[in-house]
Design a protein around this motif. Sequence first.
Motif, mmCIF file in Angstrom:
data_model
loop_
_atom_site.group_PDB
_atom_site.id
_atom_site.type_symbol
_atom_site.label_atom_id
_atom_site.label_comp_id
_atom_site.label_asym_id
_atom_site.label_seq_id
_atom_site.Cartn_x
_atom_site.Cartn_y
_atom_site.Cartn_z
ATOM 1 N N SER A 1 0.809 -1.225 0.000
ATOM 2 C CA SER A 1 0.000 0.000 0.000
ATOM 3 C C SER A 1 0.841 1.275 0.000
ATOM 4 O O SER A 1 0.300 2.377 -0.112
ATOM 5 N N PRO B 1 -11.551 -1.711 14.950
ATOM 6 C CA PRO B 1 -11.966 -1.430 13.566
ATOM 7 C C PRO B 1 -13.003 -0.308 13.468
ATOM 8 O O PRO B 1 -12.939 0.533 12.570
ATOM 9 N N GLU C 1 -12.363 3.323 11.632
ATOM 10 C CA GLU C 1 -13.206 3.767 10.517
ATOM 11 C C GLU C 1 -13.616 5.225 10.719
ATOM 12 O O GLU C 1 -13.607 6.027 9.774
ATOM 13 N N GLN D 1 -5.956 3.978 1.404
ATOM 14 C CA GLN D 1 -5.287 2.743 0.989
ATOM 15 C C GLN D 1 -4.502 2.126 2.145
ATOM 16 O O GLN D 1 -4.502 0.899 2.330
ATOM 17 N N ASP E 1 -6.919 0.515 4.638
ATOM 18 C CA ASP E 1 -7.418 -0.770 4.144
ATOM 19 C C ASP E 1 -6.371 -1.869 4.322
ATOM 20 O O ASP E 1 -6.698 -3.003 4.700
ATOM 21 N N TYR E 2 -5.119 -1.521 4.060
ATOM 22 C CA TYR E 2 -4.036 -2.503 4.212
ATOM 23 C C TYR E 2 -3.869 -2.896 5.677
ATOM 24 O O TYR E 2 -3.764 -4.089 6.010
ATOM 25 N N LEU F 1 -5.982 -2.766 8.157
ATOM 26 C CA LEU F 1 -7.089 -3.569 8.686
ATOM 27 C C LEU F 1 -7.099 -4.972 8.097
ATOM 28 O O LEU F 1 -7.374 -5.946 8.805
ATOM 29 N N LYS F 2 -6.778 -5.067 6.826
ATOM 30 C CA LYS F 2 -6.732 -6.383 6.179
ATOM 31 C C LYS F 2 -5.702 -7.279 6.853
ATOM 32 O O LYS F 2 -5.874 -8.505 6.940
ATOM 33 N N ASN F 3 -4.633 -6.665 7.362
ATOM 34 C CA ASN F 3 -3.550 -7.421 7.984
ATOM 35 C C ASN F 3 -3.579 -7.363 9.512
ATOM 36 O O ASN F 3 -2.586 -7.673 10.174
ATOM 37 N N SER F 4 -4.734 -6.950 10.045
ATOM 38 C CA SER F 4 -4.960 -6.911 11.502
ATOM 39 C C SER F 4 -3.914 -6.075 12.239
ATOM 40 O O SER F 4 -3.513 -6.401 13.362
ATOM 41 N N CYS G 1 -2.233 1.206 12.480
ATOM 42 C CA CYS G 1 -3.136 2.105 11.770
ATOM 43 C C CYS G 1 -3.450 3.326 12.631
ATOM 44 O O CYS G 1 -3.414 4.465 12.157
#
Length: 294
Positions: A31, A189, A193, A217, A220-221, A223-226, A231
């Motif tokens: 990302s 999460p 957001e 972007q 999103d990366y 959160l996708k990777n916990s 973040c």
Amino acid sequence: MDIEKFVAENGLSDFPIGLGGCRITDLHFDSCEYDLVVFDEKSEPEKIVKSGNEFVMIHHASLSETLSKKLLQYDKLQIIQDESWDLRMLLSKINEKRSSLFTDFAKNCLIESMFCCQKTKEAIQTSDVFAPCWQKCASYYLADAISSLNNHRTSPSHMLNLLRKFGKSPINERISVVTQTVGIERATPTLLERMLKSTIGFSDLVEKNNHSQIIQQKHDYFLKNSMLSDCYFYFGYINKENFIKIKDTLNRNQDLIYILKIAFDIESDSNLLLQQAELVQKSCNEILEIVSKA
């Protein structure tokens, strides 16, 4: 990504150019944007261009730069074009004084952190709504200083992970102060957001350069990777950078607190804020003392 093709297509072929940031290290995520440093002697804000599925952040730079913060960002640039060899000469000079640049930048960050701590205290006394924002900035400046004293450049997306990996030392003992006062333990999460929307909104207000697309972007990366804490830390760092850009106009922009309240995920307990400011200030003084004896 074909950087040379990008340079040609965007009319940048007349200047010394280097590729920097995390893309020239093994730290980068899918990302992450490409940081292109163009030595066109312009003092313009960063420009963000989308090329295919990738983002390129164009940084305008000067070969006569003297600020340690910027020189460290140029350190070890991957040269894309440099017909005059001026960029090679600059990079050689940076390499020679690399250690002193890291120390100088760290000292500057510690001073900035203590300034923010003082602003926090003053704001609490006057019931200024921006007190929690100043405290957050103080913590992030402390993180910058510690990272620099470990010879690592500022990298918002990767800094928390780097801080976790630094070895034990009297300076690195203060990493816990950063993690305690930034608020990463609050990351969920749902909260992220909400922070995302406000961070994007604040970026659009201050930067006006589509940085928001990169922020989205990265979110999103993460959160996708916990990577919830990473973040949270990243959002806070981006907001710190933008808050500092407008720090002198806060009195005229009181309504910004409504967006910053969520973007920074600020603490409203003034007693806790005061404790955090004292803790960060104490850590800064202790690190300055260690550095001065080195």
